[in-house]
Scaffold this active site. Sequence first.
Site, PDB file in Angstrom:
ATOM      1  N   TYR A  31       3.188 106.179  27.229  1.00  0.00           N
ATOM      2  CA  TYR A  31       2.579 107.504  27.013  1.00  0.00           C
ATOM      3  C   TYR A  31       3.370 108.578  27.737  1.00  0.00           C
ATOM      4  CZ  TYR A  31       0.729 107.628  31.788  1.00  0.00           C
ATOM      5  OH  TYR A  31       0.619 107.669  33.160  1.00  0.00           O
ATOM      6  N   ARG A  50      12.040 110.508  27.678  1.00  0.00           N
ATOM      7  CA  ARG A  50      11.478 109.422  28.494  1.00  0.00           C
ATOM      8  C   ARG A  50      10.508 108.570  27.679  1.00  0.00           C
ATOM      9  NH1 ARG A  50       8.544 110.922  34.037  1.00  0.00           N
ATOM     10  NH2 ARG A  50       6.926 111.579  32.582  1.00  0.00           N
ATOM     11  N   ARG A  98      -5.577  89.559  17.934  1.00  0.00           N
ATOM     12  CA  ARG A  98      -5.170  89.380  19.324  1.00  0.00           C
ATOM     13  C   ARG A  98      -4.352  88.104  19.539  1.00  0.00           C
ATOM     14  NH1 ARG A  98      -6.624  87.141  24.118  1.00  0.00           N
ATOM     15  NH2 ARG A  98      -6.327  88.446  25.977  1.00  0.00           N
ATOM     16  N   HIS A 100      -0.867  87.246  22.417  1.00  0.00           N
ATOM     17  CA  HIS A 100      -0.012  87.931  23.389  1.00  0.00           C
ATOM     18  C   HIS A 100       1.364  88.272  22.845  1.00  0.00           C
ATOM     19  CE1 HIS A 100      -3.179  86.630  26.037  1.00  0.00           C
ATOM     20  NE2 HIS A 100      -2.595  87.191  27.091  1.00  0.00           N
ATOM     21  N   LYS A 145       6.789 104.251  31.671  1.00  0.00           N
ATOM     22  CA  LYS A 145       5.505 104.969  31.689  1.00  0.00           C
ATOM     23  C   LYS A 145       4.523 104.215  30.793  1.00  0.00           C
ATOM     24  CE  LYS A 145       3.844 109.738  32.137  1.00  0.00           C
ATOM     25  NZ  LYS A 145       3.143 109.510  33.399  1.00  0.00           N
ATOM     26  N   GLU A 177       5.774 105.864  45.686  1.00  0.00           N
ATOM     27  CA  GLU A 177       5.372 107.076  44.965  1.00  0.00           C
ATOM     28  C   GLU A 177       3.871 107.217  45.066  1.00  0.00           C
ATOM     29  OE1 GLU A 177       6.014 106.884  40.690  1.00  0.00           O
ATOM     30  OE2 GLU A 177       5.547 104.751  40.635  1.00  0.00           O
ATOM     31  N   LEU A 201       8.353 105.764  38.883  1.00  0.00           N
ATOM     32  CA  LEU A 201       8.606 106.502  37.646  1.00  0.00           C
ATOM     33  C   LEU A 201       9.488 107.700  38.025  1.00  0.00           C
ATOM     34  CD1 LEU A 201       7.749 106.750  34.590  1.00  0.00           C
ATOM     35  CD2 LEU A 201       6.280 108.606  35.395  1.00  0.00           C
TER      36      LEU A 201
HETATM   37  N1  PDD Z   1       1.552 110.865  35.837  1.00  0.00           N
HETATM   38  N2  PDD Z   1       4.652 108.508  39.089  1.00  0.00           N
HETATM   39  C1  PDD Z   1       3.590 108.053  38.399  1.00  0.00           C
HETATM   40  C2  PDD Z   1       3.095 106.666  38.653  1.00  0.00           C
HETATM   41  C3  PDD Z   1       2.964 108.885  37.452  1.00  0.00           C
HETATM   42  O1  PDD Z   1       1.926 108.431  36.740  1.00  0.00           O
HETATM   43  C4  PDD Z   1       3.458 110.209  37.257  1.00  0.00           C
HETATM   44  C5  PDD Z   1       2.850 111.140  36.246  1.00  0.00           C
HETATM   45  C6  PDD Z   1       4.549 110.648  38.014  1.00  0.00           C
HETATM   46  C7  PDD Z   1       5.126 112.024  37.865  1.00  0.00           C
HETATM   47  O2  PDD Z   1       5.789 112.181  36.649  1.00  0.00           O
HETATM   48  P1  PDD Z   1       5.950 113.603  35.934  1.00  0.00           P
HETATM   49  O3  PDD Z   1       6.475 114.546  36.954  1.00  0.00           O
HETATM   50  O4  PDD Z   1       6.879 113.348  34.848  1.00  0.00           O
HETATM   51  O5  PDD Z   1       4.561 114.017  35.477  1.00  0.00           O
HETATM   52  C8  PDD Z   1       5.130 109.756  38.906  1.00  0.00           C
HETATM   53  C9  PDD Z   1       1.003 111.527  34.677  1.00  0.00           C
HETATM   54  C10 PDD Z   1       1.067 112.995  34.689  1.00  0.00           C
HETATM   55  C11 PDD Z   1      -0.362 110.957  34.368  1.00  0.00           C
HETATM   56  O6  PDD Z   1      -0.435 109.742  34.315  1.00  0.00           O
HETATM   57  O7  PDD Z   1      -1.314 111.704  34.133  1.00  0.00           O
END
Ligand code: PDD
Length: 295
Positions: A31, A50, A98, A100, A145, A177, A201
């Site tokens: 996403y 991305r 379903r 895997h 992501k 993070e 990420l």
């Molecule tokens: N989250 N690290 C993680 C684990 C994240 O889920 C996100 C963003 C970031 C920052 O990424 P960016 O600057 O590209 O938004 C870092 C999004 C916004 C969310 O899950 O809502």
Amino acid sequence: MIYFKNGEYLDEQQMNVSVNDRGYVFGDGVYEVIKVYDGALYTVEEHLERLLESAEKIRIPLSYTIEQLKDLSKQLVEANQLTIGHVYLQVTRGVAPRAHQFPGSDVEPVVIGYAVNNPRPIEQFEMGAAMKSVDDMRWLRCDIKSLNLLGNVLAKQEAFESDCQEALFVRDGVVREGSSSNAFGIKEGVLYTHPANNFILNGITRRVVLQLARDLDIPVVEQAFTLEEALVMDEFFFTSTNSEITPVITLDGKQIGNGVPGLLTRKLQSAFSRQLPMPIAVGHAEERVSNGSAS
Ligand code: PDD
């Protein structure tokens, strides 16, 4: 609200997802969240690149181009008359009974999107936030992501239950993070953040902030640091699409610096606000003083 689903724009009643969607059953998808300021998509190409990279990394054969994804994101902004908020895009491996292992190549990925109103959390930008360190028990491909956000969800909840606004993932004693953000520390004028590898990420906001820091002649070191080192940073902040640059004033209940947002953090926030595609309504003290537009 108007939604997008596999080429169609649908209203609430028409929009539905299958109980056999692999995103629903396995979290088998990826996403993006793209911020919209003043009706304009911010850093949209970076987000869409991305998205395609994430899909490729988990081997979802997505046939959309960046242009097509950009176009549909714009349509969602317009159809929902969005001025400030974000576009959410999600791609799953598709609908299949379903099992895997991947379904056959006849199964099409499911692409959905919507646009939602979401004002900037100005008060948090001004006042700063509290952060809580948590054990990073996620998988080893945090660069993707992925829709699998259980580790992130549990971490955020743990932070909230301790009256903190964000969790800070620590793996092997090293700060990685936030639960939905990237983490930065400043010590003696140098900006530190974790390198972009499989443990984090590579946030789009992270990339913008690193560029802004370089433009402001703030030395940048993309190097991991420990929780002990984080606790004695002069300044600390986290970044994301929705939280932009959020100063951290306490970590695990301990004050960071003087317990107020730091000077370099303020500078970066001001620089960030200045490059947004909107008339700026963020009143960082420093900015108000320097441009005389106190209100
Ligand atoms: N989250 N690290 C993680 C684990 C994240 O889920 C996100 C963003 C970031 C920052 O990424 P960016 O600057 O590209 O938004 C870092 C999004 C916004 C969310 O899950 O809502």
